[in-house]
Write a protein that holds these residues in place. Structure first.
Motif, PDB file in Angstrom:
ATOM      1  N   LEU A   1       0.814  -1.212   0.000  1.00 23.89           N
ATOM      2  CA  LEU A   1       0.000   0.000   0.000  1.00 23.89           C
ATOM      3  C   LEU A   1       0.852   1.268   0.000  1.00 23.89           C
ATOM      4  O   LEU A   1       0.329   2.366   0.185  1.00 23.89           O
ATOM      5  CB  LEU A   1      -0.944   0.000   1.216  1.00 23.89           C
ATOM      6  N   ARG A   2       2.122   1.119  -0.239  1.00 19.17           N
ATOM      7  CA  ARG A   2       2.985   2.296  -0.321  1.00 19.17           C
ATOM      8  C   ARG A   2       2.720   3.016  -1.639  1.00 19.17           C
ATOM      9  O   ARG A   2       2.689   2.386  -2.697  1.00 19.17           O
ATOM     10  CB  ARG A   2       4.457   1.892  -0.229  1.00 19.17           C
ATOM     11  N   GLY A   3       2.511   4.306  -1.549  1.00 22.48           N
ATOM     12  CA  GLY A   3       2.372   5.114  -2.750  1.00 22.48           C
ATOM     13  C   GLY A   3       0.992   5.103  -3.384  1.00 22.48           C
ATOM     14  O   GLY A   3       0.829   5.637  -4.491  1.00 22.48           O
ATOM     15  N   VAL A   4      -0.019   4.526  -2.726  1.00 23.27           N
ATOM     16  CA  VAL A   4      -1.355   4.564  -3.334  1.00 23.27           C
ATOM     17  C   VAL A   4      -1.871   6.000  -3.351  1.00 23.27           C
ATOM     18  O   VAL A   4      -1.561   6.798  -2.470  1.00 23.27           O
ATOM     19  CB  VAL A   4      -2.344   3.636  -2.604  1.00 23.27           C
ATOM     20  N   ARG A   5      -2.659   6.313  -4.361  1.00 23.97           N
ATOM     21  CA  ARG A   5      -3.125   7.679  -4.556  1.00 23.97           C
ATOM     22  C   ARG A   5      -4.609   7.796  -4.240  1.00 23.97           C
ATOM     23  O   ARG A   5      -5.327   6.793  -4.117  1.00 23.97           O
ATOM     24  CB  ARG A   5      -2.844   8.127  -5.986  1.00 23.97           C
ATOM     25  N   ALA A   6      -5.043   9.061  -4.129  1.00 27.47           N
ATOM     26  CA  ALA A   6      -6.434   9.320  -3.761  1.00 27.47           C
ATOM     27  C   ALA A   6      -7.404   8.682  -4.749  1.00 27.47           C
ATOM     28  O   ALA A   6      -8.453   8.159  -4.356  1.00 27.47           O
ATOM     29  CB  ALA A   6      -6.675  10.824  -3.663  1.00 27.47           C
ATOM     30  N   GLN A   7      -7.078   8.727  -6.026  1.00 25.34           N
ATOM     31  CA  GLN A   7      -7.971   8.150  -7.028  1.00 25.34           C
ATOM     32  C   GLN A   7      -8.205   6.666  -6.770  1.00 25.34           C
ATOM     33  O   GLN A   7      -9.317   6.163  -6.953  1.00 25.34           O
ATOM     34  CB  GLN A   7      -7.388   8.350  -8.430  1.00 25.34           C
ATOM     35  N   GLN A   8      -7.179   5.957  -6.324  1.00 26.60           N
ATOM     36  CA  GLN A   8      -7.325   4.538  -6.009  1.00 26.60           C
ATOM     37  C   GLN A   8      -8.156   4.336  -4.748  1.00 26.60           C
ATOM     38  O   GLN A   8      -9.002   3.443  -4.689  1.00 26.60           O
ATOM     39  CB  GLN A   8      -5.939   3.902  -5.822  1.00 26.60           C
ATOM     40  N   ALA A   9      -7.915   5.167  -3.736  1.00 27.05           N
ATOM     41  CA  ALA A   9      -8.644   5.030  -2.479  1.00 27.05           C
ATOM     42  C   ALA A   9     -10.111   5.412  -2.631  1.00 27.05           C
ATOM     43  O   ALA A   9     -10.957   4.945  -1.858  1.00 27.05           O
ATOM     44  CB  ALA A   9      -7.987   5.901  -1.405  1.00 27.05           C
ATOM     45  N   LEU A  10     -10.407   6.248  -3.608  1.00 24.23           N
ATOM     46  CA  LEU A  10     -11.792   6.684  -3.834  1.00 24.23           C
ATOM     47  C   LEU A  10     -12.578   5.702  -4.699  1.00 24.23           C
ATOM     48  O   LEU A  10     -13.779   5.893  -4.908  1.00 24.23           O
ATOM     49  CB  LEU A  10     -11.810   8.069  -4.481  1.00 24.23           C
ATOM     50  N   ALA A  11     -11.941   4.663  -5.191  1.00 25.49           N
ATOM     51  CA  ALA A  11     -12.608   3.696  -6.067  1.00 25.49           C
ATOM     52  C   ALA A  11     -13.209   2.572  -5.233  1.00 25.49           C
ATOM     53  O   ALA A  11     -12.731   1.440  -5.215  1.00 25.49           O
ATOM     54  CB  ALA A  11     -11.620   3.143  -7.090  1.00 25.49           C
ATOM     55  N   HIS A  12     -14.281   2.883  -4.520  1.00 29.15           N
ATOM     56  CA  HIS A  12     -14.903   1.872  -3.658  1.00 29.15           C
ATOM     57  C   HIS A  12     -15.594   0.814  -4.505  1.00 29.15           C
ATOM     58  O   HIS A  12     -16.270   1.140  -5.490  1.00 29.15           O
ATOM     59  CB  HIS A  12     -15.922   2.523  -2.717  1.00 29.15           C
ATOM     60  N   PRO A  13     -15.447  -0.456  -4.154  1.00 23.83           N
ATOM     61  CA  PRO A  13     -15.974  -1.523  -5.019  1.00 23.83           C
ATOM     62  C   PRO A  13     -17.482  -1.707  -4.994  1.00 23.83           C
ATOM     63  O   PRO A  13     -18.043  -2.277  -5.933  1.00 23.83           O
ATOM     64  CB  PRO A  13     -15.271  -2.778  -4.475  1.00 23.83           C
ATOM     65  N   THR A  14     -18.169  -1.252  -3.929  1.00 20.92           N
ATOM     66  CA  THR A  14     -19.611  -1.541  -3.852  1.00 20.92           C
ATOM     67  C   THR A  14     -20.488  -0.341  -3.535  1.00 20.92           C
ATOM     68  O   THR A  14     -21.656  -0.315  -3.921  1.00 20.92           O
ATOM     69  CB  THR A  14     -19.900  -2.629  -2.792  1.00 20.92           C
ATOM     70  N   TRP A  15     -19.974   0.659  -2.828  1.00 16.86           N
ATOM     71  CA  TRP A  15     -20.810   1.770  -2.382  1.00 16.86           C
ATOM     72  C   TRP A  15     -20.453   3.060  -3.127  1.00 16.86           C
ATOM     73  O   TRP A  15     -19.290   3.303  -3.439  1.00 16.86           O
ATOM     74  CB  TRP A  15     -20.629   2.029  -0.881  1.00 16.86           C
ATOM     75  N   GLN A  16     -21.464   3.879  -3.368  1.00 12.72           N
ATOM     76  CA  GLN A  16     -21.266   5.231  -3.884  1.00 12.72           C
ATOM     77  C   GLN A  16     -21.456   6.202  -2.736  1.00 12.72           C
ATOM     78  O   GLN A  16     -22.577   6.396  -2.258  1.00 12.72           O
ATOM     79  CB  GLN A  16     -22.264   5.521  -5.018  1.00 12.72           C
ATOM     80  N   MET A  17     -20.364   6.813  -2.279  1.00  8.05           N
ATOM     81  CA  MET A  17     -20.404   7.668  -1.093  1.00  8.05           C
ATOM     82  C   MET A  17     -19.596   8.929  -1.362  1.00  8.05           C
ATOM     83  O   MET A  17     -18.912   9.044  -2.368  1.00  8.05           O
ATOM     84  CB  MET A  17     -19.841   6.920   0.123  1.00  8.05           C
ATOM     85  N   GLY A  18     -19.670   9.872  -0.419  1.00 10.40           N
ATOM     86  CA  GLY A  18     -18.867  11.072  -0.518  1.00 10.40           C
ATOM     87  C   GLY A  18     -17.391  10.756  -0.328  1.00 10.40           C
ATOM     88  O   GLY A  18     -17.019   9.675   0.154  1.00 10.40           O
ATOM     89  N   PRO A  19     -16.504  11.689  -0.687  1.00  5.26           N
ATOM     90  CA  PRO A  19     -15.065  11.407  -0.654  1.00  5.26           C
ATOM     91  C   PRO A  19     -14.515  11.097   0.734  1.00  5.26           C
ATOM     92  O   PRO A  19     -13.670  10.210   0.881  1.00  5.26           O
ATOM     93  CB  PRO A  19     -14.439  12.674  -1.246  1.00  5.26           C
ATOM     94  N   VAL A  20     -14.963  11.821   1.761  1.00  4.66           N
ATOM     95  CA  VAL A  20     -14.429  11.588   3.106  1.00  4.66           C
ATOM     96  C   VAL A  20     -14.804  10.194   3.591  1.00  4.66           C
ATOM     97  O   VAL A  20     -13.962   9.444   4.096  1.00  4.66           O
ATOM     98  CB  VAL A  20     -14.931  12.663   4.084  1.00  4.66           C
ATOM     99  N   VAL A  21     -16.066   9.829   3.442  1.00  2.00           N
ATOM    100  CA  VAL A  21     -16.518   8.506   3.878  1.00  2.00           C
ATOM    101  C   VAL A  21     -15.810   7.415   3.080  1.00  2.00           C
ATOM    102  O   VAL A  21     -15.451   6.357   3.624  1.00  2.00           O
ATOM    103  CB  VAL A  21     -18.051   8.379   3.730  1.00  2.00           C
ATOM    104  N   THR A  22     -15.578   7.649   1.798  1.00  2.00           N
ATOM    105  CA  THR A  22     -14.914   6.647   0.962  1.00  2.00           C
ATOM    106  C   THR A  22     -13.458   6.447   1.373  1.00  2.00           C
ATOM    107  O   THR A  22     -12.970   5.312   1.442  1.00  2.00           O
ATOM    108  CB  THR A  22     -15.000   7.045  -0.518  1.00  2.00           C
ATOM    109  N   ILE A  23     -12.749   7.531   1.662  1.00  2.78           N
ATOM    110  CA  ILE A  23     -11.377   7.401   2.157  1.00  2.78           C
ATOM    111  C   ILE A  23     -11.375   6.697   3.507  1.00  2.78           C
ATOM    112  O   ILE A  23     -10.537   5.823   3.776  1.00  2.78           O
ATOM    113  CB  ILE A  23     -10.693   8.779   2.265  1.00  2.78           C
TER     114      ILE A  23
END
Length: 423
Positions: A220-242
């Motif tokens: 998990l070294r170097g992962v970016r926000a775009q990857q962390a925001l790609a939730h596999p099942t839920w559509q949520m706001g950015p803070v909750v997704t992170i």
């Protein structure tokens, strides 16, 4: 639980806080799909989504609007362009509180035999004041803003007029409330905050695992926000997704479940369920487990929060059983995702430690999204702030505010001084 029939359903006066966010916009979908059931008396928003707020004003015709930023001119122009008229607008950091108080008072005149429902969909600890206002005004609080309960703790519980005044909207806590209600129904207890807890062995929170399920820390070294925001099942706001990617959300939910259901933290466990169909479970003292399953759609717990304990019809297409499916459950990797253990430490340490955890996390999530810190630094830095904090045993609101302010400042100091070469 009963089904709320169209022809017999009384009108429910509603206040939507955080109305332009993920919870608020889905609540509007539920309300518009069941016109005649609800009268939206007030809405509030931060002010970043003027167009969406204007659409809500025209569609829902609220009496009061609250906006954190002074965007009255832009809002009035947007509403006028849609053929509507802008109602009374409260502005400033206390706008949501003012909307709650004015709306509950107005609703009492319009619907003297009804209880106003305040749906708190505000993101972050800033929602605490609105939570307290709703409870003190005697409204039923449909709580999606878990942070206000985590931060406010006993203050929130003490502000309740009656048991069951808080109805959880988080999918996990809604699931637990439904399971608890089914387990104690024969004794006439329909409140999601039950007194029959001696029969409860464990509460089981399910976690999707987020976008990084199965990875080890060194992966998990170097992962970016775009990857962390790609939730596999839920559509949520950015803070909750992170928060979902770090499992901080599950730590906050553990604290929330402890406070809502009066179950000791050691009897609240988490399991990874990547399909996000089972939303949480209750294990009883006799060894039985009751679970709630449904499609991963927040409109279901939102709708139930608005009408508890009745159910609306046709909120979501139900699960089907004509084809094969598989539900899996995995243990949480606490070495890679230590946030749940950190939450256990915080809730055991003092009444202000959870507020510090939440405030520090808000700073670190913002810093991660802005590219200022790596993903691995989020929980590590939050943990450092939490372990530095000297807690207060029986805090006042001023103590909680001071703890949050200290945590915010200390987290920012660590972000500025951070060395992230190995992350």
């Amino acid at each position: 639980m009963a089904v709320l029939e169209d022809e017999h359903a009384p009108t429910v006066p509603v206040v939507l806080l955080g109305s332009t966010g993920s919870i608020g916009t889905q609540a509007r979908e539920v309300i518009e799909a069941h016109r005649g059931r609800f009268d939206v008396i007030g809405v509030s928003a931060g002010g970043a989504s003027i167009t969406e707020l204007a659409v809500q004003i025209v569609a829902l015709n609220p009496t009061y609007v609250g906006v954190a930023r002074d965007v009255r001119e832009e809002l009035a122009s947007a509403v006028a362009a849609m053929g509507g008229t802008c109602p009374e607008v409260f502005v400033g950091e206390n706008a949501s509180v003012e909307v709650v108080c004015a709306s509950v008072e107005h609703a009492a005149q319009l619907y003297p035999h009804a209880t106003t429902v305040v749906l708190n969909g505000i993101t972050g600890g800033v929602g605490l004041s609105s939570t307290l206002a709703a409870l003190r005004c005697g409204a039923r609080l449909a709580l999606a803003n878990k942070e206000s309960l985590v931060v406010g703790g006993a203050l929130v519980k003490n502000a309740m007029h009656v048991p069951g005044q808080i109805v959880p909207v988080d999918s996990e806590h809604s699931a637990i409330a439904q399971a608890l209600a089914s387990g104690v129904h024969e004794r006439g207890l329909t409140s999601p905050v039950v007194s029959g807890r001696s029969e409860v062995a464990d509460l089981v929170l399910t976690a999707s695992g987020g976008p990084f399920r199965g990875r080890r820390r060194d992966q998990l070294r170097g992962v970016r926000a775009q990857q962390a925001l790609a939730h596999p099942t839920w559509q949520m706001g950015p803070v909750v997704t992170i928060n979902s990617s770090t499992l901080i959300n599950k730590g906050l939910e553990l604290i929330e479940a402890h406070l809502l259901f009066d179950v000791a933290p050691e009897h609240i466990v988490a399991t990874v369920h990547p399909q996000s169909i089972v939303h949480s479970m209750v294990t009883w003292c006799d060894g039985a487990t009751t679970l709630q399953a449904s499609p991963p759609d927040m409109r279901l717990p939102i709708a139930l929060g608005l009408t508890w304990p009745e159910r609306l019809r046709e909120v979501e297409t139900p699960l089907t059983w004509e084809s094969a499916s598989q539900w899996t459950f995995e243990p949480v990797d606490n070495d890679t995702f230590p946030a749940i253990d950190l939450a256990r430490f915080a809730v055991a340490a003092s009444a202000t430690h959870p507020a510090v955890l939440n405030a520090a996390n808000e700073v670190l999530v913002d810093a991660f999204i802005a590219g200022e810190v790596p993903w691995l630094a989020i929980v590590d830095t939050v943990s450092a702030v939490v372990h530095e904090h000297e807690g207060v045993v029986d805090p006042s609101l001023e103590d909680i505010v001071a703890a949050q302010r200290w945590a915010d400042q200390r987290a920012r100091e660590l972000v500025r001084a951070g060395q992230w070469k190995d992350m």
